[in-house]
Design an enzyme around this catalytic site. Structure first.
Site, PDB file in Angstrom:
ATOM      1  N   LYS A 194       2.559  14.551  -5.353  1.00 12.42           N
ATOM      2  CA  LYS A 194       1.550  15.496  -5.834  1.00 12.42           C
ATOM      3  C   LYS A 194       1.065  16.466  -4.755  1.00 12.42           C
ATOM      4  O   LYS A 194       0.212  17.308  -5.026  1.00 12.42           O
ATOM      5  CB  LYS A 194       0.341  14.728  -6.381  1.00 12.42           C
ATOM      6  CG  LYS A 194       0.652  13.821  -7.562  1.00 12.42           C
ATOM      7  CD  LYS A 194       0.933  14.600  -8.826  1.00 12.42           C
ATOM      8  CE  LYS A 194       1.033  13.699 -10.033  1.00 12.42           C
ATOM      9  NZ  LYS A 194       1.297  14.444 -11.283  1.00 12.42           N
ATOM     10  N   THR A 216      -3.031   3.683  -5.962  1.00 12.21           N
ATOM     11  CA  THR A 216      -2.125   4.818  -6.123  1.00 12.21           C
ATOM     12  C   THR A 216      -2.470   5.674  -7.333  1.00 12.21           C
ATOM     13  O   THR A 216      -1.942   6.753  -7.502  1.00 12.21           O
ATOM     14  CB  THR A 216      -0.661   4.344  -6.247  1.00 12.21           C
ATOM     15  OG1 THR A 216      -0.524   3.588  -7.452  1.00 12.21           O
ATOM     16  CG2 THR A 216      -0.264   3.506  -5.056  1.00 12.21           C
ATOM     17  N   GLY A 237      -0.380  -1.876 -10.391  1.00 13.49           N
ATOM     18  CA  GLY A 237      -0.715  -3.103  -9.679  1.00 13.49           C
ATOM     19  C   GLY A 237       0.275  -4.238  -9.880  1.00 13.49           C
ATOM     20  O   GLY A 237      -0.045  -5.394  -9.617  1.00 13.49           O
ATOM     21  N   VAL A 275       5.230   0.504  -7.408  1.00 13.33           N
ATOM     22  CA  VAL A 275       5.104   1.494  -6.339  1.00 13.33           C
ATOM     23  C   VAL A 275       5.100   0.767  -4.995  1.00 13.33           C
ATOM     24  O   VAL A 275       6.139   0.569  -4.370  1.00 13.33           O
ATOM     25  CB  VAL A 275       3.830   2.355  -6.503  1.00 13.33           C
ATOM     26  CG1 VAL A 275       3.794   3.463  -5.448  1.00 13.33           C
ATOM     27  CG2 VAL A 275       3.755   2.972  -7.891  1.00 13.33           C
ATOM     28  N   CYS A 335     -15.392 -31.909 -15.032  1.00  8.69           N
ATOM     29  CA  CYS A 335     -14.401 -31.711 -13.970  1.00  8.69           C
ATOM     30  C   CYS A 335     -13.328 -32.795 -14.012  1.00  8.69           C
ATOM     31  O   CYS A 335     -12.138 -32.528 -13.875  1.00  8.69           O
ATOM     32  CB  CYS A 335     -15.077 -31.722 -12.601  1.00  8.69           C
ATOM     33  SG  CYS A 335     -16.453 -30.575 -12.443  1.00  8.69           S
TER      34      CYS A 335
END
Length: 523
Positions: free
Chosen positions: A43, A138, A172, A198, A437
């Site tokens: 760009k 990006t 991403g 990317v 848990c």
């Protein structure tokens, strides 16, 4: 031309991403490593430089029979005889681009909504770039972060169009999450044709190796999907298989890796030993790759939330995902604070969980209810009907493509296809620390030895745990919560012993009912 969109490289020439490397050298290494499409995106340079670099990339791509797509600039694409262009929502209209380029060139369009996707297809686009999947430096003009589920919604929406075209997801995506993106975005009759990346390649120390790894991950079936939905649906058929799952715990003694708070660790370790697994309490994510290789399972109990803890959770879950080992996520207090809600979103985006276990409030937060405010870890007073709770459980399981357990006075369990209500347990479980848990610990131990049917493994853990609690609470020596805990651990061990003897008499008290819910038309 027919294009393989599996690994679609979008270039970035900025120093922050490319560094001191030559773009031509990086692209050459990438196509040698298996990149199937290259998009030249720049760009900032003037037209002369764009054409010069595009010509060099065109030569490299042509040598390896890889298409070169030019981002935005139709004039540059014409100048270098590129294979096509990729247009954003604010770029040239695809109809005009087609008139200029002719029928043989490929035109792609970026979309972030179903409306944009439909418009692009109707305008003659040859493929869609769907994003942004995850936040990325990006792309600064992202209108929304879709996540894999948002991608799936768009795929579902375009299936009915007269023309169904290839799709890639962008934003991403890297080696840590690419298989989860492909898996969780899959619609009923359409999946992504590839992913666009990317920095995962451009910023890699070894672009060729990075491309090879991405190509492998995109084309191979994810290990965490090895368990297939079982044809076993009827309660009696499931119950007949539970004792064998519990018996395997005492035979194989699988590792059960717990990431939980210090208050619960001792109790969790004792429960794990009682049911027949081998416990380790390790909250440092750097240990996870070695532990995952041992063939066990992981429990992430989001009791303590700090940036460091969240990072450790993600590293650990991704290590177990990479080794195709099961991960159970307990989003404790997911709606209590903004920090917890943010952490949950990050974990859900970055990791795949075979089982998600939580109370109604916690699962509502995961589903996307924004007005849930928990008081600590409690679910709070529910106004939902039993059918509403079952439907929430099923919808979340369908969306996440896993098994979901909603805990409460009545538990609801679903894999998106089969949904059950379980009415076992003891009031003492709500009067001691760590019962939720350690239920996760018990379920994870079962998952480690029985990944073929994750719902059955989860049901086995629930029944073992809650029937042991019932048996302990009925003992004459149990006077209250303090005497309940050791009796409970004893009863867990007693059930494990019975299972080793192939004695399933303990299951006579199982209270499981199948729940019939109409599946939504779309997810």
């Amino acid at each position: 031309m027919e294009i393989d969109y599996s690994v679609y490289l979008v270039t970035d020439s900025t120093p922050a991403i490319l560094g001191r490397s030559s773009l031509e050298d990086v692209v050459r290494a990438a196509v040698e490593g298996g990149v199937t499409v290259v998009q030249y995106r720049n760009k900032h340079s003037d037209t002369g430089d764009l054409i010069r670099i595009a010509q060099a990339l065109r030569a490299i791509c042509k040598q390896h029979a890889v298409p070169l797509i030019i981002n935005d600039r139709v004039d540059v694409a014409l100048a270098v005889d590129a294979d096509g262009v990729h247009l954003g929502q604010t770029d040239m209209n695809p109809v005009v681009a087609r008139r200029i380029l002719g029928p043989e060139k490929t035109i792609g369009v970026t979309v972030s909504s179903l409306a944009e996707a439909v418009s692009a297809v109707e305008a003659g686009a040859d493929y869609l770039g769907i994003g942004t999947v995850y936040a990325t430096p990006t792309k600064e003009d992202t209108k929304a972060i879709l996540g894999p589920v948002g991608v799936r919604d768009i795929l579902e929406g375009i299936i009915s169009l007269e023309k169904v075209i290839p799709t890639v997801a962008i934003g991403g995506i890297n080696a840590n999450n690419v298989q989860r993106v492909m898996f969780k975005s899959q619609a009923k009759s359409k999946r992504l044709d590839g992913v666009a990346v990317v920095s995962a390649i451009i910023a890699a120390d070894d672009p060729k190796a990075a491309a090879q790894e991405l190509r492998r991950l995109v084309t191979e079936q994810p290990g965490f999907t090895s368990g297939r939905p079982s044809p076993v649906k009827w309660v009696d058929d499931l119950l007949r298989r539970v004792n064998a799952v519990v018996r395997d715990l005492g035979t194989k003694h699988p590792l059960c890796h717990n990431m939980t708070n210090l208050v619960v660790q001792n109790f969790a370790a004792n429960v794990a030993l009682a049911v027949g697994s081998s416990p380790i309490m390790a909250n440092n994510g750097d240990e996870a790759p070695e532990l995952a290789a041992l063939g066990g399972s992981l429990v992430i109990n989001m009791g303590s939330v700090t940036p460091e803890a969240a990072s450790n959770y993600i590293r650990a879950a991704q290590a177990y995902n990479a080794h195709s080992r099961p991960v159970l996520f307990d989003p404790v207090g997911a709606g209590a604070t903004k920090l917890r809600r943010t952490t949950v979103r990050k974990l859900m985006a970055e990791c795949y969980f075979e089982v998600i276990k939580g109370n109604e409030s916690e699962l509502s937060v995961l589903w996307g209810e924004i007005n849930i405010q928990q008081k600590g870890v409690d679910s709070g007073v529910s106004t939902s009907s039993d059918l509403d709770k079952a439907a929430l459980t099923m919808k979340l399981a369908l969306r996440e493509r896993n098994v979901v357990l909603l805990t409460g006075k009545t538990d609801y369990l679903s894999d998106g296809t089969r949904t059950y209500a379980i009415k076992n347990g003891s009031e003492y479980l709500g009067r001691i620390t760590g019962s939720g848990c350690t239920l996760g610990t018990t379920i994870a131990a079962c998952l480690a030895t029985h990944g073929e049917d994750k719902l059955l493994a989860t049901l086995s853990g629930i029944l073992m745990y809650e029937i042991a609690a019932e048996q302990a609470s009925s003992r004459d020596d149990v006077k209250g919560p303090g005497t309940f805990v050791p009796a409970f651990i004893d009863e867990l061990a007693s059930i494990a012993t019975l299972a080793q003897k192939r004695d399933d008499s303990w299951l006579a008290n199982a209270k499981v009912e199948r729940v019939s819910i109409k599946e939504p038309d779309s997810t």
